[in-house]
Design a protein around this motif. Sequence first.
Motif, PDB file in Angstrom:
ATOM      1  N   THR A  27       0.880  -1.390  -0.083  1.00  0.00           N
ATOM      2  CA  THR A  27      -0.402   0.117  -0.449  1.00  0.00           C
ATOM      3  C   THR A  27       0.618   0.921  -0.030  1.00  0.00           C
ATOM      4  O   THR A  27       1.673   1.328   0.283  1.00  0.00           O
ATOM      5  CB  THR A  27      -1.416  -0.024   1.148  1.00  0.00           C
ATOM      6  N   LEU A  28       0.450   2.282  -0.938  1.00  0.00           N
ATOM      7  CA  LEU A  28       1.800   3.236  -1.055  1.00  0.00           C
ATOM      8  C   LEU A  28       0.324   4.602  -0.546  1.00  0.00           C
ATOM      9  O   LEU A  28      -0.713   4.707  -0.638  1.00  0.00           O
ATOM     10  CB  LEU A  28       2.308   3.585  -2.102  1.00  0.00           C
ATOM     11  N   THR A  29       0.258   5.245   0.640  1.00  0.00           N
ATOM     12  CA  THR A  29       0.001   6.411   0.797  1.00  0.00           C
ATOM     13  C   THR A  29       0.791   8.129   0.770  1.00  0.00           C
ATOM     14  O   THR A  29       2.312   8.084  -0.157  1.00  0.00           O
ATOM     15  CB  THR A  29      -0.424   6.361   2.513  1.00  0.00           C
ATOM     16  N   GLY A  30       0.746   8.589   0.962  1.00  0.00           N
ATOM     17  CA  GLY A  30       1.029  10.142   0.975  1.00  0.00           C
ATOM     18  C   GLY A  30       0.886  11.069  -0.302  1.00  0.00           C
ATOM     19  O   GLY A  30      -1.066  11.044  -1.007  1.00  0.00           O
ATOM     20  N   ALA A  31       2.132  11.287  -1.071  1.00  0.00           N
ATOM     21  CA  ALA A  31       1.781  12.226  -2.179  1.00  0.00           C
ATOM     22  C   ALA A  31       1.872  11.054  -3.623  1.00  0.00           C
ATOM     23  O   ALA A  31       2.728  10.878  -4.401  1.00  0.00           O
ATOM     24  CB  ALA A  31       3.131  12.904  -1.978  1.00  0.00           C
ATOM     25  N   VAL A  32       0.950  10.098  -4.055  1.00  0.00           N
ATOM     26  CA  VAL A  32       1.100   9.139  -4.597  1.00  0.00           C
ATOM     27  C   VAL A  32      -0.770   9.573  -5.258  1.00  0.00           C
ATOM     28  O   VAL A  32      -1.542  10.626  -5.101  1.00  0.00           O
ATOM     29  CB  VAL A  32       0.720   7.286  -3.987  1.00  0.00           C
ATOM     30  N   THR A  33      -1.190   8.930  -6.552  1.00  0.00           N
ATOM     31  CA  THR A  33      -2.643   9.267  -7.133  1.00  0.00           C
ATOM     32  C   THR A  33      -3.417   8.914  -5.992  1.00  0.00           C
ATOM     33  O   THR A  33      -3.362   8.076  -5.143  1.00  0.00           O
ATOM     34  CB  THR A  33      -2.579   8.593  -8.052  1.00  0.00           C
ATOM     35  N   ASP A  34      -4.682   9.557  -5.785  1.00  0.00           N
ATOM     36  CA  ASP A  34      -5.725   9.958  -4.884  1.00  0.00           C
ATOM     37  C   ASP A  34      -5.355   9.977  -3.480  1.00  0.00           C
ATOM     38  O   ASP A  34      -6.433   9.077  -3.102  1.00  0.00           O
ATOM     39  CB  ASP A  34      -6.557   8.438  -5.251  1.00  0.00           C
ATOM     40  N   GLY A  81       7.644  12.371  -4.306  1.00  0.00           N
ATOM     41  CA  GLY A  81       8.404  13.321  -3.059  1.00  0.00           C
ATOM     42  C   GLY A  81       9.635  12.789  -2.705  1.00  0.00           C
ATOM     43  O   GLY A  81      10.322  12.439  -4.110  1.00  0.00           O
ATOM     44  N   GLU A  82      10.429  13.062  -2.148  1.00  0.00           N
ATOM     45  CA  GLU A  82      11.470  13.425  -1.970  1.00  0.00           C
ATOM     46  C   GLU A  82      11.968  12.379  -1.198  1.00  0.00           C
ATOM     47  O   GLU A  82      13.328  11.551  -1.254  1.00  0.00           O
ATOM     48  CB  GLU A  82      11.860  14.013  -1.265  1.00  0.00           C
ATOM     49  N   SER A  83      11.274  11.446  -0.539  1.00  0.00           N
ATOM     50  CA  SER A  83      11.245   9.926   0.208  1.00  0.00           C
ATOM     51  C   SER A  83      10.137   9.310   0.584  1.00  0.00           C
ATOM     52  O   SER A  83       9.472   9.644   0.107  1.00  0.00           O
ATOM     53  CB  SER A  83      12.045  10.291   1.923  1.00  0.00           C
ATOM     54  N   VAL A  84      10.787   7.937   0.850  1.00  0.00           N
ATOM     55  CA  VAL A  84       9.588   7.309   1.397  1.00  0.00           C
ATOM     56  C   VAL A  84      10.196   6.403   2.773  1.00  0.00           C
ATOM     57  O   VAL A  84      11.161   6.521   3.201  1.00  0.00           O
ATOM     58  CB  VAL A  84       9.489   5.871   0.517  1.00  0.00           C
ATOM     59  N   ARG A  85       8.737   6.845   2.967  1.00  0.00           N
ATOM     60  CA  ARG A  85       8.935   5.942   5.102  1.00  0.00           C
ATOM     61  C   ARG A  85       9.018   4.008   4.246  1.00  0.00           C
ATOM     62  O   ARG A  85       7.082   4.257   4.004  1.00  0.00           O
ATOM     63  CB  ARG A  85       7.829   6.792   5.969  1.00  0.00           C
ATOM     64  N   ALA A  86       9.624   2.984   3.953  1.00  0.00           N
ATOM     65  CA  ALA A  86       8.819   2.035   4.314  1.00  0.00           C
ATOM     66  C   ALA A  86       8.915   1.445   5.432  1.00  0.00           C
ATOM     67  O   ALA A  86       9.557   1.937   6.339  1.00  0.00           O
ATOM     68  CB  ALA A  86      10.022   1.560   4.206  1.00  0.00           C
ATOM     69  N   ARG A  87       7.598   1.118   5.362  1.00  0.00           N
ATOM     70  CA  ARG A  87       7.677  -0.431   6.649  1.00  0.00           C
ATOM     71  C   ARG A  87       7.812  -1.505   6.681  1.00  0.00           C
ATOM     72  O   ARG A  87       6.924  -1.772   5.800  1.00  0.00           O
ATOM     73  CB  ARG A  87       6.066   0.513   7.094  1.00  0.00           C
ATOM     74  N   ALA A  88       7.458  -2.647   7.602  1.00  0.00           N
ATOM     75  CA  ALA A  88       7.646  -3.744   7.285  1.00  0.00           C
ATOM     76  C   ALA A  88       6.643  -4.297   8.150  1.00  0.00           C
ATOM     77  O   ALA A  88       5.788  -3.887   9.092  1.00  0.00           O
ATOM     78  CB  ALA A  88       8.978  -4.516   7.250  1.00  0.00           C
ATOM     79  N   LEU A  89       6.106  -5.589   8.069  1.00  0.00           N
ATOM     80  CA  LEU A  89       5.226  -6.499   8.492  1.00  0.00           C
ATOM     81  C   LEU A  89       5.579  -6.223   9.593  1.00  0.00           C
ATOM     82  O   LEU A  89       4.318  -6.413  10.684  1.00  0.00           O
ATOM     83  CB  LEU A  89       4.919  -8.228   7.315  1.00  0.00           C
ATOM     84  N   ASN A  90       6.989  -5.760  11.136  1.00  0.00           N
ATOM     85  CA  ASN A  90       6.556  -6.436  12.274  1.00  0.00           C
ATOM     86  C   ASN A  90       7.280  -4.663  12.420  1.00  0.00           C
ATOM     87  O   ASN A  90       7.361  -4.562  13.711  1.00  0.00           O
ATOM     88  CB  ASN A  90       8.196  -6.777  12.574  1.00  0.00           C
ATOM     89  N   ASP A  91       6.464  -3.550  11.351  1.00  0.00           N
ATOM     90  CA  ASP A  91       6.636  -2.475  11.743  1.00  0.00           C
ATOM     91  C   ASP A  91       7.740  -2.380  11.528  1.00  0.00           C
ATOM     92  O   ASP A  91       7.686  -0.423  12.340  1.00  0.00           O
ATOM     93  CB  ASP A  91       5.462  -1.991  12.952  1.00  0.00           C
ATOM     94  N   TYR A  92       9.360  -2.886  11.301  1.00  0.00           N
ATOM     95  CA  TYR A  92      10.164  -1.963  11.110  1.00  0.00           C
ATOM     96  C   TYR A  92       9.871  -0.206  10.383  1.00  0.00           C
ATOM     97  O   TYR A  92       9.044  -0.761   9.291  1.00  0.00           O
ATOM     98  CB  TYR A  92      11.238  -2.672  11.084  1.00  0.00           C
ATOM     99  N   VAL A  93       9.974   0.423   9.786  1.00  0.00           N
ATOM    100  CA  VAL A  93       9.736   1.424   9.820  1.00  0.00           C
ATOM    101  C   VAL A  93      11.196   2.305   9.580  1.00  0.00           C
ATOM    102  O   VAL A  93      11.963   2.728  10.348  1.00  0.00           O
ATOM    103  CB  VAL A  93       9.678   3.253  10.138  1.00  0.00           C
TER     104      VAL A  93
END
Length: 156
Positions: A27-34, A81-93
């Motif tokens: 799931t991509l959120t933030g500065a993405v389509t819609d 955007g300039e960065s992505v916050r990547a999140r893993a299944l175990n909530d590692y960010v």
Amino acid sequence: MRHTVLRLIMILAIWGAPARAQEVLLTLTGAVTDGRVDITRADLAALPQHGYATSTSVSDGRPRFDGVLMRDLLALAGAKGESVRARALNDYVFDIPISDFHRYDVLAALTMNGTPLTARNKGPVWIVYPRDDHTELADIRYDMRWVWQLVALHVE
């Protein structure tokens, strides 16, 4: 209800259940389509496929990884955007500069040595850098960006 469905999907992923074509992998959120884009295995299969062998800090030898380029994935989602916050299944960010994805052929890997990645073996998606092609990528600062069990990206 939605949380129950998401929990069921996560449980199936953890147990290595075969992925269905329409199951949302990312799931991509933030500065993405819609403001939100759900990416399925079929979406990823429709993108150009890439691969390479490279060493990792968590495996032996030089496994071969195959998948899609992160820059193609972000383009599919209309990311700006300039960065992505990547999140893993175990909530590692971990925050990753998008410039990495243009400077290097960073993969959203779906297989390792021809075996589909599941939650049991760092999947279903693993961010993989071409570590052996660029000496600077052998630095621990880049190792932190190899997010496995990737489930979400927030574009900022």
